[in-house]
Design a protein around this motif. Sequence first.
Motif, PDB file in Angstrom:
ATOM      1  N   VAL A 202      19.956  75.883  52.189  1.00 34.68           N
ATOM      2  CA  VAL A 202      19.311  74.589  51.976  1.00 34.68           C
ATOM      3  C   VAL A 202      19.105  74.336  50.476  1.00 34.68           C
ATOM      4  CG1 VAL A 202      16.841  75.065  52.012  1.00 34.68           C
ATOM      5  CG2 VAL A 202      17.730  73.103  53.230  1.00 34.68           C
ATOM      6  N   LYS A 203      19.019  75.398  49.719  1.00 29.07           N
ATOM      7  CA  LYS A 203      18.878  75.252  48.268  1.00 29.07           C
ATOM      8  C   LYS A 203      20.134  74.586  47.694  1.00 29.07           C
ATOM      9  CE  LYS A 203      18.134  78.003  44.148  1.00 29.07           C
ATOM     10  NZ  LYS A 203      18.422  79.340  43.634  1.00 29.07           N
ATOM     11  N   GLU A 204      21.292  75.023  48.181  1.00 24.90           N
ATOM     12  CA  GLU A 204      22.539  74.413  47.706  1.00 24.90           C
ATOM     13  C   GLU A 204      22.643  72.960  48.169  1.00 24.90           C
ATOM     14  OE1 GLU A 204      25.911  76.204  46.882  1.00 24.90           O
ATOM     15  OE2 GLU A 204      25.092  78.199  46.581  1.00 24.90           O
ATOM     16  N   LYS A 205      22.086  72.709  49.361  1.00 24.00           N
ATOM     17  CA  LYS A 205      22.088  71.331  49.858  1.00 24.00           C
ATOM     18  C   LYS A 205      21.233  70.455  48.954  1.00 24.00           C
ATOM     19  CE  LYS A 205      22.230  71.575  54.843  1.00 24.00           C
ATOM     20  NZ  LYS A 205      21.417  71.387  56.053  1.00 24.00           N
ATOM     21  N   GLU A 206      20.050  70.967  48.633  1.00 21.82           N
ATOM     22  CA  GLU A 206      19.088  70.174  47.871  1.00 21.82           C
ATOM     23  C   GLU A 206      19.585  69.903  46.458  1.00 21.82           C
ATOM     24  OE1 GLU A 206      15.027  71.356  48.607  1.00 21.82           O
ATOM     25  OE2 GLU A 206      14.443  70.563  46.679  1.00 21.82           O
ATOM     26  N   ILE A 207      20.167  70.908  45.817  1.00 20.63           N
ATOM     27  CA  ILE A 207      20.637  70.723  44.442  1.00 20.63           C
ATOM     28  C   ILE A 207      21.947  69.947  44.417  1.00 20.63           C
ATOM     29  CG2 ILE A 207      21.253  71.948  42.316  1.00 20.63           C
ATOM     30  CD1 ILE A 207      19.497  74.200  43.209  1.00 20.63           C
ATOM     31  N   GLY A 208      22.643  69.930  45.560  1.00 17.87           N
ATOM     32  CA  GLY A 208      23.883  69.160  45.614  1.00 17.87           C
ATOM     33  C   GLY A 208      25.118  70.008  45.382  1.00 17.87           C
ATOM     34  N   THR A 209      24.931  71.299  45.123  1.00 19.42           N
ATOM     35  CA  THR A 209      26.083  72.150  44.840  1.00 19.42           C
ATOM     36  C   THR A 209      26.972  72.321  46.060  1.00 19.42           C
ATOM     37  OG1 THR A 209      24.539  73.951  45.167  1.00 19.42           O
ATOM     38  CG2 THR A 209      25.196  73.472  42.922  1.00 19.42           C
ATOM     39  N   ILE A 210      26.387  72.103  47.255  1.00 15.11           N
ATOM     40  CA  ILE A 210      27.186  72.290  48.463  1.00 15.11           C
ATOM     41  C   ILE A 210      28.310  71.257  48.516  1.00 15.11           C
ATOM     42  CG2 ILE A 210      25.954  70.828  50.126  1.00 15.11           C
ATOM     43  CD1 ILE A 210      25.993  73.499  51.903  1.00 15.11           C
TER      44      ILE A 210
ATOM     45  N   GLY B  81      39.967  67.161  42.033  1.00 16.12           N
ATOM     46  CA  GLY B  81      38.754  67.535  41.319  1.00 16.12           C
ATOM     47  C   GLY B  81      37.726  66.452  41.600  1.00 16.12           C
ATOM     48  N   TYR B  82      36.492  66.862  41.887  1.00 17.00           N
ATOM     49  CA  TYR B  82      35.470  65.875  42.249  1.00 17.00           C
ATOM     50  C   TYR B  82      34.242  66.107  41.389  1.00 17.00           C
ATOM     51  CZ  TYR B  82      31.966  63.510  45.226  1.00 17.00           C
ATOM     52  OH  TYR B  82      30.952  62.718  45.720  1.00 17.00           O
ATOM     53  N   MET B  83      33.787  65.045  40.778  1.00 15.93           N
ATOM     54  CA  MET B  83      32.560  65.131  40.004  1.00 15.93           C
ATOM     55  C   MET B  83      31.579  64.141  40.619  1.00 15.93           C
ATOM     56  SD  MET B  83      32.335  64.657  35.935  1.00 15.93           S
ATOM     57  CE  MET B  83      30.838  64.045  35.223  1.00 15.93           C
ATOM     58  N   PRO B  84      30.636  64.636  41.427  1.00 16.77           N
ATOM     59  CA  PRO B  84      29.700  63.730  42.099  1.00 16.77           C
ATOM     60  C   PRO B  84      28.776  63.054  41.093  1.00 16.77           C
ATOM     61  CG  PRO B  84      29.552  65.975  42.978  1.00 16.77           C
ATOM     62  CD  PRO B  84      30.340  66.031  41.718  1.00 16.77           C
ATOM     63  N   GLY B  85      28.153  61.973  41.529  1.00 19.10           N
ATOM     64  CA  GLY B  85      27.278  61.220  40.630  1.00 19.10           C
ATOM     65  C   GLY B  85      26.102  62.042  40.139  1.00 19.10           C
ATOM     66  N   ARG B  86      25.638  62.939  41.017  1.00 13.78           N
ATOM     67  CA  ARG B  86      24.510  63.774  40.662  1.00 13.78           C
ATOM     68  C   ARG B  86      25.043  65.090  40.117  1.00 13.78           C
ATOM     69  NH1 ARG B  86      21.453  65.734  45.509  1.00 13.78           N
ATOM     70  NH2 ARG B  86      20.126  67.247  44.500  1.00 13.78           N
ATOM     71  N   PHE B  87      24.429  65.602  39.057  1.00 15.39           N
ATOM     72  CA  PHE B  87      24.873  66.883  38.499  1.00 15.39           C
ATOM     73  C   PHE B  87      24.737  67.955  39.572  1.00 15.39           C
ATOM     74  CE2 PHE B  87      24.047  70.884  36.187  1.00 15.39           C
ATOM     75  CZ  PHE B  87      25.243  70.957  35.499  1.00 15.39           C
ATOM     76  N   SER B  88      25.842  68.598  39.940  1.00 14.91           N
ATOM     77  CA  SER B  88      25.744  69.547  41.043  1.00 14.91           C
ATOM     78  C   SER B  88      26.470  70.848  40.742  1.00 14.91           C
ATOM     79  CB  SER B  88      26.256  68.915  42.328  1.00 14.91           C
ATOM     80  OG  SER B  88      27.493  68.323  42.102  1.00 14.91           O
TER      81      SER B  88
END
Lengths: 372, 308
Positions: A202-210, B81-88
């Motif tokens: 869920v941490k990866e989900k929340e930060i968006g890294t997923i 390559g994908y760069m989402p709007g939010r820094f991820s």
Amino acid sequence: MRTLRFLLQKEFRQILRSKSLLFSIILGPIIQLTLLPLAANFEVKKIAVAVVDHDHSTYSRKLIDKIYASKYFSNGRYRESYKEGAKLVEQNNADIVLEIPHNFEVNMVRDGHEELFIAVNAINGTKAGVGSGYLGAIIADFNQNIRLQWDQPGHFAEAASIDLVNENWYNPFMNYFLYMVPGLMVSLLTGIGAFSASLNIVKEKEIGTIEQINVTPVKKYDFILAKLIPYWVLSMFVFTIGMIISRVAYNIVPVGNISLLYGFLSVYLLTLLGAGLLISTYSDTQQQAVSLAFFFVLVFNMISGVFTPIDSMPGWGQVLSYISPMSHFAAVMRMVVLKGSTFHDILPHFVAIIILAVIFNTWAILNYRKTT
Amino acid sequence: MSAITLDNITKTYNKGTVLAVDKATFEVAEGETFGLIGPDGAGKTSIFRVLTTLLLAESGNATVAGFDVVKEYAKIRDCIGYMPGRFSLYQDLTVEENLNFFATIFNTSIKENYDLIKDIYVQIEPFKDRRAGKLSGGMKQKLALCCALIHKPRVLFLDEPTTGVDAVSRVEFWDMLKRLKHQGISILVSTPYMDEAALCDKIALIEGGKILSIASPADTVKKYPGKLFAVKSANMHKLLQDLRSYEGTYSCFTFGDAMHLSFKQDADADVSKLTAYLTAKGQTNLEIAEITAGIEDYFIRITEKLNG
């Protein structure tokens, strides 16, 4: 395999870098295991008794001395009236009020029988129950002594008494630590496993890294495995430290085979991490995951049998206890450490825990697929 | 072959009650920089998520690098390559570790494609041991771009890459994109900034999930119907009210330090008549000049028509 290796490398790097996480999963349990057994003690000591003695006789004096001689009762206070004694309870300065009536000794000698009055503060149920039990035993003993004094030699006692001799199996000296430390270890490992596993995806989900991971060729099972393996390894490590502490600090040497414990733990952790993962897939934020994990860990603890016996739970409680993985680990832990149970003895628990592991993990993986 | 094709893609949320993308159809040629221009909530990110295989569309077909987004999603993930709007990226890993991680999971290394990211990476290299979470906004964008490029993707998706980035970094960022174009990488980029639209080869204007116009930036502004005037005066606040109540006015908007005014018919575009009207209203220091419409003017014009 190659991808898994890189993912694991990344996970370990992140875990080792997070000081708060390291503290809560390694240092925390060590501190808890050294301190908690001293605090989480069921023995009731220092019960404060307020005595209202209206008699002031030899007998009443003897009874009071006998009570205060016991290590369970702390020196109480004398009060002139029951009302004053009750006031002490209200102020939380006394747990029990013992009232000795007028002519206690006279009635005792003349009628051969007299009544005492005990009022117990039942806010703390355990203390009240155990305290009045102790006090009752002491008074009964006092009663017995008086009867023996009165009985003439060669004269049979009117009421023959039965003496009980008991022996405590598996824990002959009723060593409290022997019983509680393994239980606390189960409780700690369950907490660590459930919380860390429920948080990490869920941490990866929340930060968006997923999102970033999902657009790469990384396979889902690689990703999930990379999430579970580090906590599995860490929990094993924490368990080892726990075993060392219980050996060094509490002198607990498992009677049974240690490898049996590790074997069971390895499956138990799979179940627990699966349950954590399941929570993770149902939550969008770490806060949600923690709340859910907290709820389940609390329930697991309450019905695990670590703190209260499962047999005295109502029927539904016993069913819940059976489907909660923690109770199986708690049972196995005590069986092996105290009793020296063999693989054959713990087989039913092994089967149950394997079934639970399969259920939780399958459910988690299916649900993870669905949400992405 | 086209880098990206969309054919009547529709996407709804909340069981069909919210229409995010409405029959979007467009095509991005190989090596082209294609801009998706529209305000927040226009459906840009939904289109990105459908194309990057993160979201399934309700209906319609789409391909990326020749692969179908539904049936061949695995192949797409290898080459985009994908760069989402939010820094991820991983905030607790350093710049170098992030880059290395994304290189390795694509089975490549930083060394192998260093040429591609060199221009960008040299700017963040002095901070390579710093945790990504501790970088400034512009630095984060550069790192994210590096990570999206490290496996030499054929198609690059940039979802609002410059939102929340300072003006200087924005210009720098677009310079970098220009250089990438020379490497033959097709780019789909979205932005709410109209000035950035002019830097694309082709732009699609999107509003309310509908694609309103597809053309090059130059052709887009040529589509502007009628004449457009910039009007200034001493009292700008009253000027807006006066212009809007003028009989020949089609629409009037505040635009920087001037009012952009369009007329119902070209016949109404009589400067002397307008000057007389405004002077009668008490306006002083009048400046009226005909100008060529920008992309924003056109955007406002067509969305106005859309909203009635």
